[in-house]
Scaffold this motif. Structure first.
Motif, PDB file in Angstrom:
ATOM      1  N   ILE A  23      29.038  39.606  34.335  1.00 10.02           N
ATOM      2  CA  ILE A  23      29.788  40.332  35.367  1.00 10.02           C
ATOM      3  C   ILE A  23      29.268  41.762  35.465  1.00 10.02           C
ATOM      4  O   ILE A  23      29.261  42.516  34.486  1.00 10.02           O
ATOM      5  CB  ILE A  23      31.300  40.334  35.058  1.00 10.02           C
ATOM      6  CG1 ILE A  23      31.854  38.905  35.075  1.00 10.02           C
ATOM      7  CG2 ILE A  23      32.056  41.209  36.061  1.00 10.02           C
ATOM      8  CD1 ILE A  23      33.325  38.807  34.714  1.00 10.02           C
ATOM      9  N   LYS A  24      28.856  42.129  36.668  1.00  7.92           N
ATOM     10  CA  LYS A  24      28.334  43.479  36.929  1.00  7.92           C
ATOM     11  C   LYS A  24      29.447  44.432  37.320  1.00  7.92           C
ATOM     12  O   LYS A  24      29.505  45.573  36.848  1.00  7.92           O
ATOM     13  CB  LYS A  24      27.276  43.416  38.025  1.00  7.92           C
ATOM     14  CG  LYS A  24      26.629  44.742  38.354  1.00  7.92           C
ATOM     15  CD  LYS A  24      25.569  44.550  39.442  1.00  7.92           C
ATOM     16  CE  LYS A  24      24.896  45.873  39.794  1.00  7.92           C
ATOM     17  NZ  LYS A  24      23.862  45.673  40.864  1.00  7.92           N
ATOM     18  N   SER A  25      30.337  43.978  38.225  1.00  7.36           N
ATOM     19  CA  SER A  25      31.441  44.836  38.653  1.00  7.36           C
ATOM     20  C   SER A  25      32.617  43.976  39.090  1.00  7.36           C
ATOM     21  O   SER A  25      32.464  42.810  39.461  1.00  7.36           O
ATOM     22  CB  SER A  25      31.017  45.764  39.801  1.00  7.36           C
ATOM     23  OG  SER A  25      30.806  45.011  40.996  1.00  7.36           O
ATOM     24  N   LEU A  26      33.795  44.574  39.038  1.00  3.04           N
ATOM     25  CA  LEU A  26      35.031  43.942  39.499  1.00  3.04           C
ATOM     26  C   LEU A  26      35.678  44.919  40.471  1.00  3.04           C
ATOM     27  O   LEU A  26      36.174  45.978  40.075  1.00  3.04           O
ATOM     28  CB  LEU A  26      35.963  43.653  38.317  1.00  3.04           C
ATOM     29  CG  LEU A  26      35.423  42.665  37.279  1.00  3.04           C
ATOM     30  CD1 LEU A  26      36.249  42.724  35.995  1.00  3.04           C
ATOM     31  CD2 LEU A  26      35.417  41.243  37.833  1.00  3.04           C
ATOM     32  N   ASP A  27      35.659  44.589  41.749  1.00  3.57           N
ATOM     33  CA  ASP A  27      36.089  45.510  42.789  1.00  3.57           C
ATOM     34  C   ASP A  27      37.399  45.054  43.419  1.00  3.57           C
ATOM     35  O   ASP A  27      37.604  43.859  43.664  1.00  3.57           O
ATOM     36  CB  ASP A  27      35.005  45.624  43.871  1.00  3.57           C
ATOM     37  CG  ASP A  27      33.672  46.083  43.304  1.00  3.57           C
ATOM     38  OD1 ASP A  27      33.662  47.094  42.578  1.00  3.57           O
ATOM     39  OD2 ASP A  27      32.647  45.416  43.563  1.00  3.57           O
ATOM     40  N   SER A  58      41.580  48.973  45.868  1.00  3.56           N
ATOM     41  CA  SER A  58      41.853  50.328  45.379  1.00  3.56           C
ATOM     42  C   SER A  58      40.669  50.936  44.634  1.00  3.56           C
ATOM     43  O   SER A  58      40.742  52.072  44.172  1.00  3.56           O
ATOM     44  CB  SER A  58      43.079  50.312  44.452  1.00  3.56           C
ATOM     45  OG  SER A  58      44.205  49.795  45.117  1.00  3.56           O
ATOM     46  N   GLY A  59      39.591  50.151  44.493  1.00  3.14           N
ATOM     47  CA  GLY A  59      38.427  50.645  43.781  1.00  3.14           C
ATOM     48  C   GLY A  59      38.035  49.744  42.633  1.00  3.14           C
ATOM     49  O   GLY A  59      38.725  48.765  42.328  1.00  3.14           O
ATOM     50  N   PRO A  60      36.918  50.045  41.962  1.00  4.30           N
ATOM     51  CA  PRO A  60      36.433  49.197  40.862  1.00  4.30           C
ATOM     52  C   PRO A  60      37.310  49.321  39.625  1.00  4.30           C
ATOM     53  O   PRO A  60      37.910  50.358  39.365  1.00  4.30           O
ATOM     54  CB  PRO A  60      35.022  49.738  40.598  1.00  4.30           C
ATOM     55  CG  PRO A  60      35.059  51.159  41.069  1.00  4.30           C
ATOM     56  CD  PRO A  60      36.011  51.185  42.235  1.00  4.30           C
ATOM     57  N   LEU A  61      37.363  48.196  38.852  1.00  4.94           N
ATOM     58  CA  LEU A  61      38.105  48.162  37.601  1.00  4.94           C
ATOM     59  C   LEU A  61      37.218  47.588  36.511  1.00  4.94           C
ATOM     60  O   LEU A  61      36.272  46.856  36.786  1.00  4.94           O
ATOM     61  CB  LEU A  61      39.369  47.297  37.745  1.00  4.94           C
ATOM     62  CG  LEU A  61      40.437  47.755  38.738  1.00  4.94           C
ATOM     63  CD1 LEU A  61      41.518  46.689  38.851  1.00  4.94           C
ATOM     64  CD2 LEU A  61      41.035  49.086  38.318  1.00  4.94           C
ATOM     65  N   SER A  72      36.840  41.224  44.246  1.00  3.13           N
ATOM     66  CA  SER A  72      35.463  40.822  44.546  1.00  3.13           C
ATOM     67  C   SER A  72      34.646  41.024  43.276  1.00  3.13           C
ATOM     68  O   SER A  72      34.659  42.112  42.694  1.00  3.13           O
ATOM     69  CB  SER A  72      34.886  41.646  45.697  1.00  3.13           C
ATOM     70  OG  SER A  72      33.509  41.365  45.879  1.00  3.13           O
ATOM     71  N   MET A  73      33.952  39.989  42.854  1.00  5.01           N
ATOM     72  CA  MET A  73      33.156  40.035  41.622  1.00  5.01           C
ATOM     73  C   MET A  73      31.675  40.024  41.966  1.00  5.01           C
ATOM     74  O   MET A  73      31.227  39.238  42.799  1.00  5.01           O
ATOM     75  CB  MET A  73      33.498  38.822  40.749  1.00  5.01           C
ATOM     76  CG  MET A  73      32.728  38.757  39.432  1.00  5.01           C
ATOM     77  SD  MET A  73      33.057  37.204  38.503  1.00  5.01           S
ATOM     78  CE  MET A  73      34.807  37.387  38.113  1.00  5.01           C
ATOM     79  N   THR A  74      30.916  40.922  41.333  1.00  5.32           N
ATOM     80  CA  THR A  74      29.461  40.873  41.469  1.00  5.32           C
ATOM     81  C   THR A  74      28.845  40.511  40.126  1.00  5.32           C
ATOM     82  O   THR A  74      29.405  40.813  39.069  1.00  5.32           O
ATOM     83  CB  THR A  74      28.874  42.219  41.948  1.00  5.32           C
ATOM     84  OG1 THR A  74      29.081  43.221  40.946  1.00  5.32           O
ATOM     85  CG2 THR A  74      29.537  42.661  43.256  1.00  5.32           C
TER      86      THR A  74
END
Length: 417
Positions: free
Chosen positions: A270-274, A277-280, A290-292
């Motif tokens: 997992i690169k990011s969890l968006d 309200s912004g990334p967590l 949204s997961m990248t």
């Protein structure tokens, strides 16, 4: 203070004229959860109908008027708040042909109130509703023995009905069953203790609802993320963004977790969890995100992203407890669309293993045609694998619905065994 209180979802069930509308009206009226204009309108309508007092059933009788106009109503929801807790009531119709609606109303409930008419005792609808509550794993069942005023508040009637229900419910998997003798019409043991039933030493209904222990039905162990869509924003800022959007069904995901995309089996990190309200750094069920991923792998709607060390089973052959909801019957070899989380596949009923006799809870193997309100165990075969957990472990990834391809109607709801 109220905003921080726990929310209790409960469903009401019972046969026709067992007093569900009156009970809900009594709860709202005695707990002072009615707006003044609503109360004034009900009082005026009650006077026009010749009632001496307030007709409590009128608080929900708008549904009956709509049904008379030919409008189909599945489940009516009512909301109210006390100083101790917030509530959502799912009011389900009592007619036997609407039993299917209880599956909808009870699917997210923390408790079920089952009404029994003191004059009639435990009947088939009572057993059907109790069995569905058990099947859906509702942790608390409150059996309200209503209309005690019509049997002179007789304690022996109460004990006779509790014995009937206990004999039946001993075969059910329900952790907590409570019995309360009430008169919804007069208010006995609904919000306030009854002066007519001094022999009953338990709490009234509202106090019971306010003090029930609510345990989360979300699975916090098994991380499951069904992909609903792939996000590729057409803007300079997000030119290289490729996110997989959906709602976390269960568990926890953290940035840096190693994950597997099912059913393909591709792995990544997992690169990011968006979120909006912004990334967590961490997300939990039931958040929409949204997961990248670090790697550019093939992911599409209907796939499921899970932690690599904790995978669900990918199955094409499923054993399912099925509640048949449609007027039209079905039998083995019938084909449907099965919807599971965000995944839709073609499916076929391979075999009806058994049907449940509601009155005895015995398994019948001599009748394989499915009719309205039937509850049965079946084998399903899907064209492509579904990533499932058992319903007992995970309500979200353990549930399915069947859709008739010709009419686009939902014909059955199922729980994976």
């Amino acid at each position: 203070m109220v905003d921080n209180n726990q929310l209790l979802r409960f469903t009401t069930a019972g046969s026709v004229d067992d007093g569900k509308s009156t009970l809900i009206g009594r709860l709202l009226y005695d707990s002072k959860s009615i707006f003044e204009d609503q109360l004034e309108a009900i009082e005026n309508t009650s006077r026009k109908k010749g009632h001496e007092g307030v007709d409590l059933a009128l608080f929900t009788d708008g549904l009956r008027d709509e049904r008379e106009q030919g409008i189909t109503i599945d489940v009516a929801y009512r909301y109210f708040t006390t100083p101790k807790r917030k509530f959502i009531i799912a009011d389900t119709p009592g007619h036997i042909q609407y039993t299917r609606n209880m599956v909808t109303g009870a699917s997210t409930a923390n408790a079920a109130i089952i009404l029994v008419d003191a004059r009639h005792g435990v009947i088939e609808q009572t057993k059907r509703h109790a069995f569905i509550a058990s099947l859906l794993q509702i942790p608390h069942i409150i059996v309200c023995i209503n209309k005690m005023d019509l049997v002179d508040f007789d304690e022996s009637v109460y004990h006779k009905i509790t014995a009937q229900f206990e004999e039946f419910s001993s075969k059910l998997l329900v952790k907590d069953i409570r019995f309360i003798p009430i008169s919804a019409l007069l208010g006995d043991n609904v919000v306030n203790r009854s002066e007519n039933m001094g022999w009953y030493q338990g709490a009234p209904l509202l106090h019971t609802l306010e003090t029930l222990h609510i345990s989360s039905d979300l699975n916090k162990v098994d991380a499951r993320f069904p992909v609903q869509t792939v996000l590729r924003p057409q803007s300079e800022t997000f030119r290289d963004y490729r996110g997989y959007a959906g709602r976390v069904s269960s568990g926890i995901f953290r940035v840096g977790d190693e994950v597997t995309v099912m059913p393909s089996g591709f792995t990544s990190t997992i690169k990011s969890l968006d979120t909006i309200s912004g990334p967590l750094d961490e997300v939990i069920a039931p958040m929409s995100i949204s997961m990248t991923l670090e790697d550019d792998i093939d992911v599409a709607r209907g796939d499921m992203i899970v932690r690599s060390n904790n995978k669900p089973e990918a199955k094409q052959d499923l054993e399912v407890m099925l509640c048949w909801l449609n007027d039209s019957p079905a039998s083995p070899r019938t084909k449907f669309t099965v919807k599971h989380t965000s995944n839709e596949q073609k499916a076929m009923i391979k075999e009806v293993i058994y049907k449940i006799d509601i009155n005895t809870l015995r398994r019948r193997t001599d009748d394989v045609e499915l009719g309205m309100n039937d509850i049965c165990k079946v084998k399903l075969r899907t064209t492509k694998p579904l990533m499932v957990d058992s319903y007992r472990e995970n309500r979200v990834t353990g549930s399915i619905i069947l859709i008739d391809d010709r009419t686009n109607e939902t014909v059955a709801a199922g729980m994976v065994v």
